[in-house]
Design a protein around this motif. Structure first.
Motif, PDB file in Angstrom:
ATOM      1  N   LEU A   1      53.209  85.406  31.901  1.00  0.00           N
ATOM      2  CA  LEU A   1      53.900  86.608  31.420  1.00  0.00           C
ATOM      3  C   LEU A   1      53.692  87.796  32.364  1.00  0.00           C
ATOM      4  CD1 LEU A   1      53.157  86.420  27.577  1.00  0.00           C
ATOM      5  CD2 LEU A   1      55.178  85.627  28.826  1.00  0.00           C
ATOM      6  N   PHE A   2      53.218  87.525  33.567  1.00  0.00           N
ATOM      7  CA  PHE A   2      53.020  88.586  34.556  1.00  0.00           C
ATOM      8  C   PHE A   2      54.368  89.240  34.841  1.00  0.00           C
ATOM      9  CE2 PHE A   2      52.066  90.496  38.638  1.00  0.00           C
ATOM     10  CZ  PHE A   2      50.699  90.750  38.601  1.00  0.00           C
ATOM     11  N   PRO A   3      54.451  90.566  34.756  1.00  0.00           N
ATOM     12  CA  PRO A   3      55.752  91.228  34.969  1.00  0.00           C
ATOM     13  C   PRO A   3      56.359  90.865  36.318  1.00  0.00           C
ATOM     14  CG  PRO A   3      54.154  92.767  34.074  1.00  0.00           C
ATOM     15  CD  PRO A   3      53.390  91.520  34.417  1.00  0.00           C
ATOM     16  N   GLN A   4      57.670  90.838  36.344  1.00  0.00           N
ATOM     17  CA  GLN A   4      58.371  90.443  37.561  1.00  0.00           C
ATOM     18  C   GLN A   4      58.030  91.376  38.725  1.00  0.00           C
ATOM     19  OE1 GLN A   4      62.281  90.078  35.241  1.00  0.00           O
ATOM     20  NE2 GLN A   4      62.660  88.810  37.059  1.00  0.00           N
ATOM     21  N   VAL A   5      57.704  90.767  39.838  1.00  0.00           N
ATOM     22  CA  VAL A   5      57.505  91.497  41.089  1.00  0.00           C
ATOM     23  C   VAL A   5      58.275  90.746  42.166  1.00  0.00           C
ATOM     24  CG1 VAL A   5      55.232  92.404  40.467  1.00  0.00           C
ATOM     25  CG2 VAL A   5      55.395  90.232  41.666  1.00  0.00           C
ATOM     26  N   PRO A   6      58.689  91.438  43.204  1.00  0.00           N
ATOM     27  CA  PRO A   6      59.455  90.762  44.257  1.00  0.00           C
ATOM     28  C   PRO A   6      58.600  89.752  45.000  1.00  0.00           C
ATOM     29  CG  PRO A   6      58.896  92.980  44.916  1.00  0.00           C
ATOM     30  CD  PRO A   6      58.532  92.876  43.467  1.00  0.00           C
ATOM     31  N   THR A   7      59.219  88.675  45.398  1.00  0.00           N
ATOM     32  CA  THR A   7      58.545  87.686  46.233  1.00  0.00           C
ATOM     33  C   THR A   7      58.686  88.111  47.686  1.00  0.00           C
ATOM     34  OG1 THR A   7      59.000  85.918  44.666  1.00  0.00           O
ATOM     35  CG2 THR A   7      58.487  85.274  46.928  1.00  0.00           C
ATOM     36  N   VAL A   8      57.557  88.277  48.349  1.00  0.00           N
ATOM     37  CA  VAL A   8      57.566  88.697  49.747  1.00  0.00           C
ATOM     38  C   VAL A   8      57.270  87.487  50.613  1.00  0.00           C
ATOM     39  CG1 VAL A   8      56.525  90.214  51.463  1.00  0.00           C
ATOM     40  CG2 VAL A   8      56.797  90.992  49.101  1.00  0.00           C
ATOM     41  N   ALA A   9      58.213  87.114  51.450  1.00  0.00           N
ATOM     42  CA  ALA A   9      58.025  85.970  52.337  1.00  0.00           C
ATOM     43  C   ALA A   9      57.234  86.419  53.556  1.00  0.00           C
ATOM     44  CB  ALA A   9      59.376  85.403  52.748  1.00  0.00           C
ATOM     45  N   ALA A  10      55.987  86.004  53.622  1.00  0.00           N
ATOM     46  CA  ALA A  10      55.133  86.339  54.762  1.00  0.00           C
ATOM     47  C   ALA A  10      54.729  85.036  55.434  1.00  0.00           C
ATOM     48  CB  ALA A  10      53.901  87.113  54.299  1.00  0.00           C
ATOM     49  N   PRO A  11      55.328  84.705  56.563  1.00  0.00           N
ATOM     50  CA  PRO A  11      55.026  83.426  57.217  1.00  0.00           C
ATOM     51  C   PRO A  11      53.545  83.318  57.568  1.00  0.00           C
ATOM     52  CG  PRO A  11      56.223  84.902  58.692  1.00  0.00           C
ATOM     53  CD  PRO A  11      56.267  85.525  57.344  1.00  0.00           C
ATOM     54  N   ARG A  12      52.962  82.157  57.281  1.00  0.00           N
ATOM     55  CA  ARG A  12      51.545  81.940  57.569  1.00  0.00           C
ATOM     56  C   ARG A  12      51.403  81.424  58.992  1.00  0.00           C
ATOM     57  NH1 ARG A  12      48.016  78.739  54.329  1.00  0.00           N
ATOM     58  NH2 ARG A  12      46.490  80.393  54.570  1.00  0.00           N
ATOM     59  N   ARG A  13      50.570  82.092  59.745  1.00  0.00           N
ATOM     60  CA  ARG A  13      50.352  81.713  61.125  1.00  0.00           C
ATOM     61  C   ARG A  13      49.162  80.764  61.227  1.00  0.00           C
ATOM     62  NH1 ARG A  13      50.829  87.878  63.592  1.00  0.00           N
ATOM     63  NH2 ARG A  13      52.894  88.336  62.713  1.00  0.00           N
ATOM     64  N   ALA A  14      49.035  80.146  62.375  1.00  0.00           N
ATOM     65  CA  ALA A  14      47.913  79.236  62.601  1.00  0.00           C
ATOM     66  C   ALA A  14      46.621  80.029  62.728  1.00  0.00           C
ATOM     67  CB  ALA A  14      48.156  78.417  63.863  1.00  0.00           C
ATOM     68  N   LEU A  15      45.531  79.388  62.387  1.00  0.00           N
ATOM     69  CA  LEU A  15      44.225  80.002  62.583  1.00  0.00           C
ATOM     70  C   LEU A  15      43.891  80.037  64.067  1.00  0.00           C
ATOM     71  CD1 LEU A  15      42.383  78.271  59.639  1.00  0.00           C
ATOM     72  CD2 LEU A  15      42.571  80.748  59.924  1.00  0.00           C
ATOM     73  N   PRO A  16      43.193  81.065  64.524  1.00  0.00           N
ATOM     74  CA  PRO A  16      42.862  81.152  65.952  1.00  0.00           C
ATOM     75  C   PRO A  16      41.736  80.196  66.321  1.00  0.00           C
ATOM     76  CG  PRO A  16      41.858  82.973  64.767  1.00  0.00           C
ATOM     77  CD  PRO A  16      42.710  82.233  63.769  1.00  0.00           C
ATOM     78  N   ASP A  17      41.652  79.890  67.589  1.00  0.00           N
ATOM     79  CA  ASP A  17      40.585  79.026  68.094  1.00  0.00           C
ATOM     80  C   ASP A  17      39.355  79.887  68.376  1.00  0.00           C
ATOM     81  OD1 ASP A  17      39.025  77.076  69.165  1.00  0.00           O
ATOM     82  OD2 ASP A  17      40.161  76.858  71.031  1.00  0.00           O
ATOM     83  N   VAL A  18      38.638  80.220  67.301  1.00  0.00           N
ATOM     84  CA  VAL A  18      37.431  81.036  67.428  1.00  0.00           C
ATOM     85  C   VAL A  18      36.249  80.251  66.883  1.00  0.00           C
ATOM     86  CG1 VAL A  18      38.668  83.222  67.252  1.00  0.00           C
ATOM     87  CG2 VAL A  18      37.801  82.122  65.175  1.00  0.00           C
ATOM     88  N   ARG A  19      35.058  80.668  67.278  1.00  0.00           N
ATOM     89  CA  ARG A  19      33.862  80.034  66.739  1.00  0.00           C
ATOM     90  C   ARG A  19      33.750  80.368  65.256  1.00  0.00           C
ATOM     91  NH1 ARG A  19      28.394  80.751  68.958  1.00  0.00           N
ATOM     92  NH2 ARG A  19      28.116  78.669  68.100  1.00  0.00           N
ATOM     93  N   ALA A  20      33.390  79.370  64.477  1.00  0.00           N
ATOM     94  CA  ALA A  20      33.283  79.560  63.032  1.00  0.00           C
ATOM     95  C   ALA A  20      32.089  78.779  62.510  1.00  0.00           C
ATOM     96  CB  ALA A  20      34.557  79.106  62.331  1.00  0.00           C
ATOM     97  N   LEU A  21      31.365  79.393  61.595  1.00  0.00           N
ATOM     98  CA  LEU A  21      30.267  78.734  60.894  1.00  0.00           C
ATOM     99  C   LEU A  21      30.683  78.588  59.440  1.00  0.00           C
ATOM    100  CD1 LEU A  21      27.346  77.654  60.806  1.00  0.00           C
ATOM    101  CD2 LEU A  21      26.600  80.001  60.293  1.00  0.00           C
ATOM    102  N   LEU A  22      30.782  77.351  58.978  1.00  0.00           N
ATOM    103  CA  LEU A  22      31.212  77.063  57.616  1.00  0.00           C
ATOM    104  C   LEU A  22      30.012  76.526  56.837  1.00  0.00           C
ATOM    105  CD1 LEU A  22      34.609  75.263  58.385  1.00  0.00           C
ATOM    106  CD2 LEU A  22      34.092  77.711  58.334  1.00  0.00           C
ATOM    107  N   LEU A  23      29.646  77.216  55.771  1.00  0.00           N
ATOM    108  CA  LEU A  23      28.458  76.890  54.992  1.00  0.00           C
ATOM    109  C   LEU A  23      28.865  76.443  53.591  1.00  0.00           C
ATOM    110  CD1 LEU A  23      26.398  80.079  55.950  1.00  0.00           C
ATOM    111  CD2 LEU A  23      26.281  77.824  57.039  1.00  0.00           C
ATOM    112  N   GLY A  24      28.133  75.483  53.039  1.00  0.00           N
ATOM    113  CA  GLY A  24      28.462  75.028  51.694  1.00  0.00           C
ATOM    114  C   GLY A  24      27.286  74.381  50.999  1.00  0.00           C
ATOM    115  N   GLY A  25      27.230  74.557  49.687  1.00  0.00           N
ATOM    116  CA  GLY A  25      26.240  73.872  48.863  1.00  0.00           C
ATOM    117  C   GLY A  25      26.844  72.600  48.304  1.00  0.00           C
ATOM    118  N   ARG A  26      26.115  71.527  48.355  1.00  0.00           N
ATOM    119  CA  ARG A  26      26.679  70.240  47.948  1.00  0.00           C
ATOM    120  C   ARG A  26      26.861  70.138  46.434  1.00  0.00           C
ATOM    121  NH1 ARG A  26      28.018  66.788  51.319  1.00  0.00           N
ATOM    122  NH2 ARG A  26      28.112  65.252  49.633  1.00  0.00           N
TER     123      ARG A  26
END
Length: 633
Positions: A393-418
């Motif tokens: 029931l969220f009031p109508q809002v316009p849909t904005v088309a924002a193209p998703r770009r690729a992630l950059p080739d940067v160093r990344a540390l991904l952490l997670g709890g099992r």
């Protein structure tokens, strides 16, 4: 029937026309003056003015609160992003500095309250804010809150926060920034990296949201929950608690489909109170919340097993822990959480679509999902737990088309709890496939937010290596934060191992003292008062559940055994002290540790030493071999 909107469809149409063709433009460099913070030493605070609409079509301004460590030559800039969505950061700047301590030799830390949170124009709606963590959120209430927010609701997407971060980078006068995010903050960081790859130094992402658009049905959590429960119990760790946590979960979920599960819990005065677990989706919320509370998570296998066997007391006792204490909107805005969730999530309907047709689209989307992806839960539980119902029931809002770009080739540390249920480690692996220079570090026995919950030090070591451009490797190999899985609560004194009544009562005393310690720690982690009732009656109060005193008054964990006295808590994991025993036998017992006790019961001396082993077997009430001795008077 859709609720009456506070603004006419003409106004909605005008807004739609104004921003339907929205294309982001580079933010203007807002003026920001940093001065020493009033309440946090060593930080400079300021306010950054940003447009409500970064495209410049809809007028309005927002003021973004910022706290920054002083700049120093040779250090980069690291911007930390909180979770939620809806959590603030500026008031917790010192906490962030502690969390990211291993990175601060290389970086100056900057935090901000994202738009709609904290001191950055927090969105408020008391009808949502006052709900506890297990109460249902009615779509009608959400719609009413959105009406009060008005048309500006359209500008609380993650992409709007991304533009605020870019404006902050410009105002700081730095070319590149590193981004650290926890939970939802990892999604904000990913979206910034997609939008402004040339300005990203590196990414530090903990408890990772997957790289695809957020799933309105939460299938990443539903589908991985069985794996988490199996892993928690692997290696015999649930011996004494359950033979199959998945079967127990299925039995309790099935029971809740027939109606609420009610029973008795005892409050801080030892008085009985009616408590209810209302539905299957409330059970899902309870289990999910436990990945931030290791003592609650350790209790779940035994509590589910007991409930499946007809004894729901231990599970129902967790209801107020999972529900939590009220949270002020500046700390966590529920209105912002739901607004951003609805705007960001890949819903089966467009928010620009008429409200009347959305329910049918939800039905169709659910029907297309293989039930094996969310077993042992029902489709109704999936529907009630995700955003599909929240936003219908969220009031109508316009849909904005924002193209998703690729992630950059940067160093990344991904952490997670099992043992993380809400952002399972599988999400990090999916993201790593898109980041060629990513390092993944997971830590066993750990739930959500490893940077703050890891007690082994391996996550901080991974962070230290990462920011110093060293090989990260796997510093968490062989490390775990897992707590002993609590045994299934006995339903009678006869269920406690022992060759005669005195040994069973003595073993029950040890089990009760240890369980009271765990209960106090469970409350402390949940942020609720460390005072409450015993599982079967009585009460406790702890002045400090880690190193303080635990006072018991008629506290009962095993039926027919009540203990009273003062216990000293040793480093959070053990207790010592003398207690009076009433019930099946009367006497006095000296508890030397959670594994040793001696004293007098029924007029005769008794002594007990349990074998210390890993997993549930070292819980005093668990079945299994133990070293028992008794001294006759």
């Amino acid at each position: 029937m859709a609720p009456r909107l506070s603004r006419s469809s003409v106004a909605v149409a005008a807004l739609t026309g104004a921003i339907a063709a929205l294309a982001f433009v580079a933010p203007s460099a807002g003026a920001m003056t940093l001065r020493p913070c009033v309440t946090q030493a060593g930080w400079n605070c300021g306010v950054l003015g940003v447009p409500l609409d970064h495209a410049g079509v809809v007028p309005g301004r927002l003021h973004i609160a910022v706290a920054a460590q002083p700049a120093r030559a040779g250090r980069g800039t690291l911007i930390a992003l909180s979770g939620g969505p809806g959590q603030s950061s500026v008031a917790d700047a010192d906490s962030w500095a502690s969390t990211l301590e291993a990175a601060l030799g290389r970086y100056r830390l900057v935090v901000l309250d994202q738009r709609g949170t904290g001191q950055s124009g927090v969105l408020r709606c008391s009808a949502l804010q006052d709900l506890d963590g297990l109460q249902p959120v009615a779509p009608e209430v959400i719609a009413q809150c959105q009406q009060r927010i008005g048309p500006r609701r359209a500008f609380y997407r993650t992409l709007d926060s991304v533009e605020d971060i870019e404006a902050l980078r410009v105002a700081l006068g730095v070319r590149r920034i590193a981004l650290a995010g926890i939970s939802y903050g990892t999604w904000v960081a990913q979206e910034y990296a997609r939008r402004y790859p040339q300005h990203v130094d590196r990414l530090i992402l903990d408890s990772v949201v997957g790289p695809g658009e957020p799933d309105a049905l939460l299938l990443d959590t539903f589908s991985r929950m069985p794996r988490v429960l199996r892993e928690q119990c692997a290696g015999g760790r649930c011996r004494g608690a359950t033979a199959s946590p998945i079967a127990d979960l299925a039995a309790v979920a099935t029971r809740l489909r027939r109606g609420p599960l009610s029973g008795t819990r005892y409050d801080g005065s030892g008085r009985p109170r009616r408590v209810t677990l209302r539905s299957e989706d409330a059970l899902f919320a309870l289990l999910s919340s436990a990945d931030l509370n290791p003592y609650m998570q350790a209790r779940l296998p035994g509590a589910l097993a007991a409930a499946a066997a007809g004894d729901p007391a231990a599970l129902l006792r967790l209801v107020p822990i999972a529900a939590g204490e009220p949270i002020a909107a500046p700390s966590l805005s529920v209105a912002l959480n739901i607004t951003t969730g609805c705007l960001d999530t890949a819903l089966p309907y467009a928010l620009s679509s008429p409200l009347a047709g959305r329910t049918a689209l939800v039905d169709r989307a659910l029907a297309a999902v293989d039930p094996a992806l969310y077993a042992p839960w029902s489709a109704a539980a999936v529907r009630a737990s995700g955003y599909v119902d929240d936003c219908v029931l969220f009031p109508q809002v316009p849909t904005v088309a924002a193209p998703r770009r690729a992630l950059p080739d940067v160093r990344a540390l991904l952490l997670g709890g099992r043992l993380d249920m809400r952002t399972p480690v599988e999400n990090a692996r999916e993201l790593a496939a898109l980041l060629p220079r990513a390092s993944i570090v997971t830590v066993a026995g750990t739930g959500h937010d490893t940077l703050d919950s890891d007690g082994t030090g391996c996550i901080q070591e991974a962070l230290r290596r990462f920011v110093n451009a060293l090989r990260v490797g796997d510093p968490c190999q062989g490390r775990t934060n897992q707590r002993r899985v609590a045994a299934r609560p006995p339903v009678t004194i006869d269920a406690v191992p022992g060759s005669d009544l005195r040994l069973r009562v003595l073993r029950a005393v040890l089990a009760t003292a240890d369980e009271a310690r765990q209960t106090a720690l469970e409350a402390a982690y949940a942020g609720v008062p460390t005072r409450g009732g015993g599982l079967r009656g009585g009460r406790y109060v702890a002045d400090d559940p880690y190193f303080g005193t635990l006072i018991l008054r008629g506290y009962a964990y095993v039926p027919g055994v009540r203990i009273s006295g003062r216990l000293r808590v040793l480093a959070g994991e053990d207790v010592q002290g003398t207690v009076r025993v009433r019930g099946a036998l009367t006497g006095t017992v000296r508890v030397s540790s959670r594994l040793r006790a001696n004293g007098t019961l029924g007029g005769r001396q008794v002594r007990l030493t349990l074998g210390a082993r890993s997993g549930a077997d070292d819980a005093p009430a668990a079945a299994g071999a133990a070293s028992l001795s008794r001294a006759r008077r």
